[in-house]
Motif scaffolding. Structure first.
Motif, PDB file in Angstrom:
ATOM      1  N   UNK A  17      24.587  11.869 -19.756  1.00  0.00           N
ATOM      2  CA  UNK A  17      24.421  13.199 -20.306  1.00  0.00           C
ATOM      3  C   UNK A  17      25.608  13.608 -21.158  1.00  0.00           C
ATOM      4  N   UNK A  18      26.824  13.272 -20.694  1.00  0.00           N
ATOM      5  CA  UNK A  18      28.029  13.570 -21.477  1.00  0.00           C
ATOM      6  C   UNK A  18      27.978  12.852 -22.814  1.00  0.00           C
ATOM      7  N   UNK A  19      27.567  11.574 -22.777  1.00  0.00           N
ATOM      8  CA  UNK A  19      27.483  10.789 -24.019  1.00  0.00           C
ATOM      9  C   UNK A  19      26.547  11.463 -25.016  1.00  0.00           C
ATOM     10  N   UNK A  20      25.367  11.880 -24.521  1.00  0.00           N
ATOM     11  CA  UNK A  20      24.417  12.551 -25.401  1.00  0.00           C
ATOM     12  C   UNK A  20      24.985  13.877 -25.919  1.00  0.00           C
ATOM     13  N   UNK A  21      25.582  14.671 -25.025  1.00  0.00           N
ATOM     14  CA  UNK A  21      26.130  15.953 -25.433  1.00  0.00           C
ATOM     15  C   UNK A  21      27.233  15.813 -26.461  1.00  0.00           C
ATOM     16  N   UNK A  89      25.741   2.720 -27.535  1.00  0.00           N
ATOM     17  CA  UNK A  89      26.401   3.891 -28.120  1.00  0.00           C
ATOM     18  C   UNK A  89      27.784   3.519 -28.669  1.00  0.00           C
ATOM     19  N   UNK A  90      28.440   2.551 -28.053  1.00  0.00           N
ATOM     20  CA  UNK A  90      29.739   2.089 -28.545  1.00  0.00           C
ATOM     21  C   UNK A  90      29.581   1.473 -29.930  1.00  0.00           C
ATOM     22  N   UNK A  91      28.521   0.682 -30.109  1.00  0.00           N
ATOM     23  CA  UNK A  91      28.263   0.072 -31.419  1.00  0.00           C
ATOM     24  C   UNK A  91      28.044   1.159 -32.469  1.00  0.00           C
ATOM     25  N   UNK A 112      23.326   5.140 -32.449  1.00  0.00           N
ATOM     26  CA  UNK A 112      23.727   6.024 -31.350  1.00  0.00           C
ATOM     27  C   UNK A 112      22.536   6.828 -30.858  1.00  0.00           C
ATOM     28  N   UNK A 113      21.670   7.236 -31.777  1.00  0.00           N
ATOM     29  CA  UNK A 113      20.480   7.981 -31.394  1.00  0.00           C
ATOM     30  C   UNK A 113      19.540   7.168 -30.531  1.00  0.00           C
ATOM     31  N   UNK A 114      19.372   5.886 -30.843  1.00  0.00           N
ATOM     32  CA  UNK A 114      18.523   5.004 -30.027  1.00  0.00           C
ATOM     33  C   UNK A 114      19.011   4.994 -28.580  1.00  0.00           C
ATOM     34  N   UNK A 115      20.324   4.793 -28.415  1.00  0.00           N
ATOM     35  CA  UNK A 115      20.887   4.719 -27.064  1.00  0.00           C
ATOM     36  C   UNK A 115      20.794   6.070 -26.352  1.00  0.00           C
ATOM     37  N   UNK A 116      21.107   7.151 -27.061  1.00  0.00           N
ATOM     38  CA  UNK A 116      21.080   8.471 -26.427  1.00  0.00           C
ATOM     39  C   UNK A 116      19.662   8.901 -26.083  1.00  0.00           C
ATOM     40  N   UNK A 117      18.686   8.521 -26.916  1.00  0.00           N
ATOM     41  CA  UNK A 117      17.296   8.804 -26.584  1.00  0.00           C
ATOM     42  C   UNK A 117      16.866   8.120 -25.309  1.00  0.00           C
ATOM     43  N   UNK A 118      17.333   6.893 -25.116  1.00  0.00           N
ATOM     44  CA  UNK A 118      17.033   6.176 -23.877  1.00  0.00           C
ATOM     45  C   UNK A 118      17.725   6.828 -22.686  1.00  0.00           C
ATOM     46  N   UNK A 119      18.994   7.182 -22.851  1.00  0.00           N
ATOM     47  CA  UNK A 119      19.744   7.785 -21.747  1.00  0.00           C
ATOM     48  C   UNK A 119      19.142   9.123 -21.333  1.00  0.00           C
ATOM     49  N   UNK A 178      33.876   6.856 -27.956  1.00  0.00           N
ATOM     50  CA  UNK A 178      33.988   5.529 -27.341  1.00  0.00           C
ATOM     51  C   UNK A 178      34.407   5.517 -25.862  1.00  0.00           C
ATOM     52  N   UNK A 179      35.338   6.342 -25.394  1.00  0.00           N
ATOM     53  CA  UNK A 179      35.854   6.164 -24.024  1.00  0.00           C
ATOM     54  C   UNK A 179      34.816   6.336 -22.912  1.00  0.00           C
ATOM     55  N   UNK A 180      33.982   7.374 -22.961  1.00  0.00           N
ATOM     56  CA  UNK A 180      33.059   7.633 -21.854  1.00  0.00           C
ATOM     57  C   UNK A 180      32.008   6.536 -21.699  1.00  0.00           C
ATOM     58  N   UNK A 181      31.420   6.002 -22.782  1.00  0.00           N
ATOM     59  CA  UNK A 181      30.501   4.862 -22.584  1.00  0.00           C
ATOM     60  C   UNK A 181      31.170   3.670 -21.908  1.00  0.00           C
ATOM     61  N   UNK A 182      32.425   3.399 -22.251  1.00  0.00           N
ATOM     62  CA  UNK A 182      33.146   2.311 -21.580  1.00  0.00           C
ATOM     63  C   UNK A 182      33.292   2.598 -20.095  1.00  0.00           C
TER      64      UNK A 182
END
Length: 494
Positions: A17-21, A89-91, A112-119, A178-182
């Protein structure tokens, strides 16, 4: 101890959720930096089409990610799917940070949208499937909380970037994606698989161990496991069904109401007006005379209002207020807030209106709108849809809802700059109408799901529900059998 473990597991998953936000919020401040506009738009420093494309392509990525996440979650597990999407999302963030032309920026936003849509669909499902019925609203609400924290953090990171010089203004803030996805990828190594997914994979003992670890009582875990196995058996063990089969089922007479309800609730996250204000708030602030660093500072305050509202939700609303009441009253509140903001903008919505207090009043209403949205919707639009579907449709049903949300987001991101330029404050009337319509639909047509297990909720929609059992299960997968006649009866009722 079990409570601590559940919260720790939920916080790891809620990093999605943080990543998406953050990824959603950072684009608003990025588009506000003069250095960014000069770099990509040239000396004109303005290109409505490109601004709309940078925002809408992110929604297009969400649509693609939403459609694929259901299959990935069922086949490879919710846990592995979340980890992979964090990597993607890192990519995307790397491409955005290193962008040397607008096409590279757009590609990074799309990935990033692809990954966040999945999350967006994976995280609520995982949280719902690992929570107890009496705290599911709180646990899934952590997803909404982290969205608000991510968005608020993005606004302040963007404001901090405004004090730098040159491209650093926007490259460093984009790199902060980058940091939170890691951290999430590392955390996913330690969280358990969803117990319902484990049962669907015939890994029953593992599922029981997970339930004991999460909920702390072996007797309670055995009771819950028995009900999960019974219900999955009733559903004919089709949890790994193909997308074509799932689509046929989602729009069958038995499940179409749930599909439409979930999609409508998630879509209202867009049609409430929140995404428009979030992504294009700089334009709103400019119309009342706030530009440059002042505009970014106002954006930071706006983001904090969402966090305050989300805290209020977790402490006061979650699992205490009925779901239906929360949604319909929230829709009415938002409609009132937007109406007042529209009136103030109509009267004082320009820098030369001669009444700066009136202009600041319009901004204050936007702040109150942000807090109200967080209280009533930021979490609830994920809590209810994650509860509606049976297991074999849960990931795919919520993925379809995210796809619908992203599609609406694409349309809004394209028309909003044009609408604001041509009709100004009158554009608010669209969201007044949508919120009031939603309030009526929630009040009359949405069933109450709070306090029920995910298996029991199916009964609200006329499904045959497996009876709960206190029987302790053995080690094998044959411990509990449900008569196939029950499943046949369910089919005959459709």
């Amino acid at each position: 101890m079990a409570r601590f473990i559940v919260i720790a597991v939920a916080l790891v998953a809620a990093m999605g959720g943080f990543i998406y936000g953050f990824d959603s919020g950072i684009v608003a401040t990025t588009l506000g930096h003069d250095s960014f506009k000069l770099y990509f738009y040239g000396s004109a420093m303005s290109n409505t089409a490109l601004s709309g494309a940078i925002v809408s392509v992110y929604n297009a990525g969400q649509a693609c990610g939403g459609l694929t996440s259901g299959f990935v979650a069922d086949k490879f597990s919710r846990r592995y799917a979340m980890s992979v999407m964090a990597f993607i999302t890192i990519v995307g963030a790397t491409l955005q940070t290193a962008a040397v032309h607008v096409a590279m920026m757009i590609l990074g936003r799309f990935i990033a949208g692809v990954a966040c849509g999945s999350l967006l669909s994976l995280v609520p499902i995982y949280l719902a499937e690992t929570a107890l019925p009496n705290n599911r609203g709180f646990m899934v609400g952590l997803h909404g909380m982290m969205i608000a924290v991510g968005f608020g953090t993005a606004n302040w990171v963007g404001y901090a970037g405004s004090h730098a010089v040159g491209d650093v203004q926007w490259r460093v803030p984009l790199a902060m994606q980058l940091p939170i996805p890691l951290l999430m990828m590392a955390g996913c190594v330690f969280i358990p698989f969803s117990p319902r997914w484990l049962v669907q994979q015939d890994r029953v003992e593992e599922a029981k161990d997970v339930l004991v670890r999460l909920h702390g009582q072996e007797e309670l875990a055995s009771h819950e496991l028995a009900q999960i196995r019974s219900q999955l058996n009733l559903e004919n063990n089709v949890g790994s069904a193909s997308w074509s089969y799932a689509l046929r089922q989602m729009f069958s007479k038995q499940y179409v109401r749930r599909t439409v309800t979930a999609a409508f609730i998630v879509i209202m996250g867009q049609l409430s007006g929140s995404s428009v204000i979030q992504n294009f708030q700089g334009i709103f602030y400019a119309t009342v005379g706030f530009t440059g660093q002042t505009s970014l500072l106002v954006s930071g305050i706006y983001g904090m209002m969402g966090i305050i509202g989300q805290i209020f939700y977790l402490v006061v609303v979650a699992d205490r207020w009925p779901r239906v009441r929360t949604l319909w009253t929230g829709s009415v509140v938002l409609s009132v807030m937007i109406s007042i903001c529209m009136a103030l903008s109509a009267q004082f919505g320009s820098a030369d209106s001669g009444n700066p207090a009136g202009a600041r009043g319009a901004i204050a209403m936007i702040f109150l709108y942000s807090a109200s949205y967080a209280i009533f919707f930021n979490a609830m639009i994920w809590v209810v849809p994650s509860e509606l579907f049976p297991f074999f449709l849960r990931s795919k049903g919520l993925a379809f809802a995210v796809f619908c949300k992203a599609t609406v987001g694409i349309v809004l991101s394209q028309i909003t700059p044009i609408a604001l330029e041509n009709v100004g404050w009158r554009y608010y009337s669209l969201f007044i109408a949508t919120n009031m319509t939603a309030a009526i639909i929630y009040f009359f047509f949405l069933p109450e799901t709070s306090g029920k297990s995910l298996e029991e909720i199916a009964e609200l929609f006329g499904d045959v529900v497996a009876p709960a059992s206190d029987e302790k299960l053995g080690a094998g997968t044959e411990g509990l059998h449900v008569e196939r006649l029950s499943h046949d009866n369910k089919k005959s009722e459709v």
